[in-house]
Design a protein around this motif. Structure first.
Motif, PDB file in Angstrom:
ATOM      1  N   ARG A  97       2.426   3.767  -9.334  1.00 45.83           N
ATOM      2  CA  ARG A  97       0.967   3.951  -9.346  1.00 45.83           C
ATOM      3  C   ARG A  97       0.252   3.065 -10.353  1.00 45.83           C
ATOM      4  O   ARG A  97      -0.938   2.806 -10.207  1.00 45.83           O
ATOM      5  N   TRP A 117      -3.311  -3.050  -7.549  1.00 49.47           N
ATOM      6  CA  TRP A 117      -3.423  -2.950  -6.093  1.00 49.47           C
ATOM      7  C   TRP A 117      -3.434  -4.315  -5.431  1.00 49.47           C
ATOM      8  O   TRP A 117      -2.803  -4.510  -4.400  1.00 49.47           O
ATOM      9  N   THR A 156       0.837  -1.201   0.000  1.00 49.19           N
ATOM     10  CA  THR A 156       0.000   0.000   0.000  1.00 49.19           C
ATOM     11  C   THR A 156       0.873   1.253   0.000  1.00 49.19           C
ATOM     12  O   THR A 156       0.625   2.200  -0.765  1.00 49.19           O
ATOM     13  N   ILE A 157       1.881   1.258   0.829  1.00 49.13           N
ATOM     14  CA  ILE A 157       2.811   2.406   0.878  1.00 49.13           C
ATOM     15  C   ILE A 157       3.495   2.578  -0.469  1.00 49.13           C
ATOM     16  O   ILE A 157       3.602   3.685  -0.998  1.00 49.13           O
ATOM     17  N   LYS A 167       2.387   1.712  -3.381  1.00 50.05           N
ATOM     18  CA  LYS A 167       1.435   2.193  -4.381  1.00 50.05           C
ATOM     19  C   LYS A 167       1.233   3.704  -4.307  1.00 50.05           C
ATOM     20  O   LYS A 167       0.839   4.324  -5.288  1.00 50.05           O
ATOM     21  N   HIS A 168       1.504   4.311  -3.175  1.00 49.23           N
ATOM     22  CA  HIS A 168       1.345   5.751  -3.047  1.00 49.23           C
ATOM     23  C   HIS A 168       2.559   6.526  -3.568  1.00 49.23           C
ATOM     24  O   HIS A 168       2.550   7.750  -3.577  1.00 49.23           O
ATOM     25  N   ASP A 169       3.566   5.818  -4.010  1.00 51.12           N
ATOM     26  CA  ASP A 169       4.704   6.432  -4.682  1.00 51.12           C
ATOM     27  C   ASP A 169       4.333   6.534  -6.167  1.00 51.12           C
ATOM     28  O   ASP A 169       3.954   5.536  -6.789  1.00 51.12           O
ATOM     29  N   TYR A 170       4.421   7.708  -6.729  1.00 49.36           N
ATOM     30  CA  TYR A 170       3.976   7.921  -8.110  1.00 49.36           C
ATOM     31  C   TYR A 170       4.651   6.975  -9.100  1.00 49.36           C
ATOM     32  O   TYR A 170       4.090   6.656 -10.139  1.00 49.36           O
TER      33      TYR A 170
END
Length: 84
Positions: A55, A59, A46-47, A49-52
Motif C-alpha cells: 500500500r 500508484w 493496481t491489483i 496496490k490493493h494488497d496491504y
C-alpha cells in the motif's frame, strides 16, 4: 501521426482495420497490442496496490488503470486525449 501516438478503443480499432488498406492492418493491430500490454501491466499494479503489503508503493499509472481499461474496451469520448 504515428499509430503508437493515437490510441483507439477496441470498437474504433476494429472500424479502422476494416477501413484501412490491407498493408496497414498489421501495424494497427501491433500498436493496439502494445497499448493493451501496457494497460494489463497497469492493471496488475493496481491489483498489487490493493494488497496491504504494498500500500505504500506509489500508484503511478496504476491509479486510473481500471477506468482506462473500461474506456479501452467500451470506448469513451476523448479517449485519445486521456490514454497514456
Amino acid at each position: 501521426v504515428s499509430l503508437d501516438e493515437t490510441p483507439c478503443c477496441v470498437p474504433h480499432t476494429l472500424l479502422a482495420i476494416r477501413a484501412a488498406p490491407r498493408r496497414l492492418a498489421p501495424r494497427l493491430l501491433a500498436a493496439q497490442a502494445a497499448r493493451l500490454a501496457r494497460l494489463v501491466d497497469d492493471l496488475e499494479r493496481t491489483i498489487r496496490k490493493h494488497d496491504y503489503r504494498f500500500r505504500d508503493e506509489p500508484w503511478g499509472s496504476a491509479y486510473d488503470a481500471p477506468q482506462r481499461a473500461v474506456a479501452h474496451i467500451a470506448g469513451a469520448r476523448g479517449l485519445a486525449l486521456r490514454e497514456r
